[in-house]
Motif scaffolding. Structure first.
Motif, PDB file in Angstrom:
ATOM      1  N   ASP A  43       0.780  -1.233   0.013  1.00 32.51           N
ATOM      2  CA  ASP A  43      -0.131   0.016   0.062  1.00 32.51           C
ATOM      3  C   ASP A  43       1.067   1.313   0.116  1.00 32.51           C
ATOM      4  N   LEU A  44       1.916   1.417   0.763  1.00 33.78           N
ATOM      5  CA  LEU A  44       2.823   2.461   0.985  1.00 33.78           C
ATOM      6  C   LEU A  44       3.568   2.694  -0.341  1.00 33.78           C
ATOM      7  N   LEU A  45       4.073   1.493  -1.079  1.00 40.63           N
ATOM      8  CA  LEU A  45       4.593   1.625  -2.322  1.00 40.63           C
ATOM      9  C   LEU A  45       3.774   2.205  -3.233  1.00 40.63           C
ATOM     10  N   ALA A  46       2.597   1.880  -3.320  1.00 39.84           N
ATOM     11  CA  ALA A  46       1.431   2.201  -4.356  1.00 39.84           C
ATOM     12  C   ALA A  46       1.440   3.802  -4.284  1.00 39.84           C
ATOM     13  N   ASP A  47       1.256   4.211  -2.838  1.00 45.49           N
ATOM     14  CA  ASP A  47       1.228   5.560  -2.629  1.00 45.49           C
ATOM     15  C   ASP A  47       2.425   6.395  -3.124  1.00 45.49           C
ATOM     16  N   LEU A  48       3.446   5.959  -2.914  1.00 45.15           N
ATOM     17  CA  LEU A  48       4.762   6.440  -3.482  1.00 45.15           C
ATOM     18  C   LEU A  48       4.901   6.508  -5.170  1.00 45.15           C
TER      19      LEU A  48
END
Length: 51
Positions: A43-48
């Motif tokens: 999820d964090l990677l998708a946000d970044l």
């Protein structure tokens, strides 16, 4: 080491090199990290990636 006492929204300025380093680290969570962290890292990677 920091101790998290609560959660919220935090604005942090990062350089492009720092963001790239964080992205590379997050991509290592699934092959080498704990299963419990996979979804959060994804999820964090998708946000970044949206940045």
């Amino acid at each position: 080491m920091a101790k998290i006492k609560g959660t919220g929204t935090v604005d942090v300025e990062l350089t492009v090199r720092e963001i790239d380093l964080i992205r590379r680290a997050l991509r290592l969570v699934e092959p080498y990290g704990d299963v419990d962290d996979w979804d959060r890292a994804r999820d964090l990677l998708a946000d970044l990636e949206a940045v």
